[in-house]
Design a protein around this motif. Structure first.
Motif, short mmCIF file in Angstrom:
data_model
loop_
_atom_site.label_atom_id
_atom_site.label_comp_id
_atom_site.label_asym_id
_atom_site.label_seq_id
_atom_site.Cartn_x
_atom_site.Cartn_y
_atom_site.Cartn_z
N VAL A 29 0.85 -1.19 0.00
CA VAL A 29 0.00 0.00 0.00
C VAL A 29 0.89 1.24 0.00
O VAL A 29 1.79 1.36 0.83
CB VAL A 29 -0.91 0.01 1.25
N VAL A 30 0.63 2.15 -0.93
CA VAL A 30 1.35 3.43 -0.97
C VAL A 30 0.61 4.38 -0.03
O VAL A 30 -0.57 4.64 -0.20
CB VAL A 30 1.39 4.01 -2.40
N THR A 31 1.32 4.88 0.98
CA THR A 31 0.71 5.81 1.93
C THR A 31 1.11 7.26 1.66
O THR A 31 0.42 8.17 2.09
CB THR A 31 1.05 5.44 3.38
N GLU A 32 2.23 7.47 0.95
CA GLU A 32 2.65 8.82 0.54
C GLU A 32 3.39 8.72 -0.78
O GLU A 32 4.23 7.86 -0.96
CB GLU A 32 3.60 9.45 1.56
N GLY A 33 3.07 9.65 -1.70
CA GLY A 33 3.78 9.72 -2.96
C GLY A 33 3.20 8.79 -4.00
O GLY A 33 2.09 8.28 -3.83
N PRO A 34 3.96 8.58 -5.05
CA PRO A 34 5.27 9.19 -5.25
C PRO A 34 5.15 10.69 -5.51
O PRO A 34 4.16 11.16 -6.06
CB PRO A 34 5.84 8.46 -6.48
N ALA A 35 6.17 11.39 -5.09
CA ALA A 35 6.21 12.84 -5.27
C ALA A 35 7.65 13.25 -5.53
O ALA A 35 8.59 12.55 -5.14
CB ALA A 35 5.69 13.54 -4.02
N VAL A 36 7.81 14.38 -6.20
CA VAL A 36 9.14 14.93 -6.47
C VAL A 36 9.40 16.09 -5.52
O VAL A 36 8.46 16.74 -5.05
CB VAL A 36 9.29 15.39 -7.94
N SER A 37 10.67 16.35 -5.24
CA SER A 37 11.02 17.43 -4.32
C SER A 37 10.66 18.80 -4.89
O SER A 37 10.42 19.74 -4.14
CB SER A 37 12.50 17.36 -3.95
N GLU A 38 10.62 18.93 -6.22
CA GLU A 38 10.20 20.17 -6.88
C GLU A 38 9.38 19.79 -8.11
O GLU A 38 9.77 18.88 -8.84
CB GLU A 38 11.41 20.99 -7.32
N GLU A 39 8.29 20.51 -8.36
CA GLU A 39 7.42 20.17 -9.48
C GLU A 39 7.78 20.90 -10.77
O GLU A 39 7.35 20.49 -11.85
CB GLU A 39 5.97 20.43 -9.11
N GLU A 40 8.56 21.99 -10.68
CA GLU A 40 9.04 22.72 -11.86
C GLU A 40 10.53 22.92 -11.70
O GLU A 40 10.98 23.46 -10.69
CB GLU A 40 8.35 24.08 -11.99
N ILE A 41 11.29 22.47 -12.71
CA ILE A 41 12.75 22.56 -12.63
C ILE A 41 13.34 22.93 -13.98
O ILE A 41 12.67 22.81 -15.01
CB ILE A 41 13.37 21.23 -12.14
N ALA A 42 14.59 23.35 -13.97
CA ALA A 42 15.32 23.64 -15.21
C ALA A 42 16.06 22.39 -15.66
O ALA A 42 16.37 21.50 -14.86
CB ALA A 42 16.31 24.78 -14.97
N SER A 43 16.33 22.32 -16.95
CA SER A 43 17.14 21.21 -17.49
C SER A 43 18.40 21.04 -16.66
O SER A 43 19.02 22.02 -16.24
CB SER A 43 17.55 21.53 -18.93
N GLY A 44 18.77 19.79 -16.42
CA GLY A 44 20.00 19.50 -15.68
C GLY A 44 19.84 19.52 -14.17
O GLY A 44 20.76 19.19 -13.44
N THR A 45 18.66 19.89 -13.69
CA THR A 45 18.41 19.95 -12.24
C THR A 45 18.05 18.56 -11.72
O THR A 45 17.37 17.79 -12.39
CB THR A 45 17.27 20.94 -11.93
N GLU A 46 18.49 18.28 -10.51
CA GLU A 46 18.19 17.00 -9.87
C GLU A 46 17.01 17.16 -8.91
O GLU A 46 16.94 18.15 -8.17
CB GLU A 46 19.41 16.51 -9.09
#
Length: 122
Positions: A29-46
């Motif tokens: 059971v997934v209780t959280e996520g999946p989610a990314v640390s940032e929803e808008e990023i620039a190319s090359g960003t982790e």
């Protein structure tokens, strides 16, 4: 010739025999996520993935991450871990990517989770 009662007895035994002594497997059971640390990023960003999954049976879980569309390809730190990082690919215009994770227990109970990220040109 086999009678109805004989056939029914065999079927009953087979159905009961599949779960005797071990119970039935419960899906993760997934209780959280999946989610990314940032929803808008620039190319090359982790970005880092966040995912909380539980398995009532205590089964070890396996993970496989993929991105869609596949091209241009970003890169996961490791596609087989619960919370990898992902580096956005170079893009010439704003582009959404869906990051999917397939979660499976040893009994092949499978879940699919997904999140999206908007990648902007640098």
């Amino acid at each position: 010739m086999v009678s109805f009662c004989s056939r029914w007895g065999v079927v009953s035994l087979l159905l009961l025999g599949t779960g005797c002594g071990v119970g039935f497997n419960k899906s993760p059971v997934v209780t959280e996520g999946p989610a990314v640390s940032e929803e808008e990023i620039a190319s090359g960003t982790e970005v880092r993935m966040h995912l909380v999954v539980t398995d009532e049976d205590g089964d070890p879980l396996s993970y496989k991450w993929v991105q869609e569309p596949a091209d241009p390809a970003g890169s996961f730190s490791d596609i087989n871990v619960k919370e990898p990082s992902w580096v956005a690919p170079p893009v010439s215009s704003d582009q959404y990517f869906v990051l999917k994770v397939i979660i499976m227990d040893p009994e092949h109970a499978t879940l699919l989770g997904m999140t999206s990220v908007l990648v902007r040109p640098k």
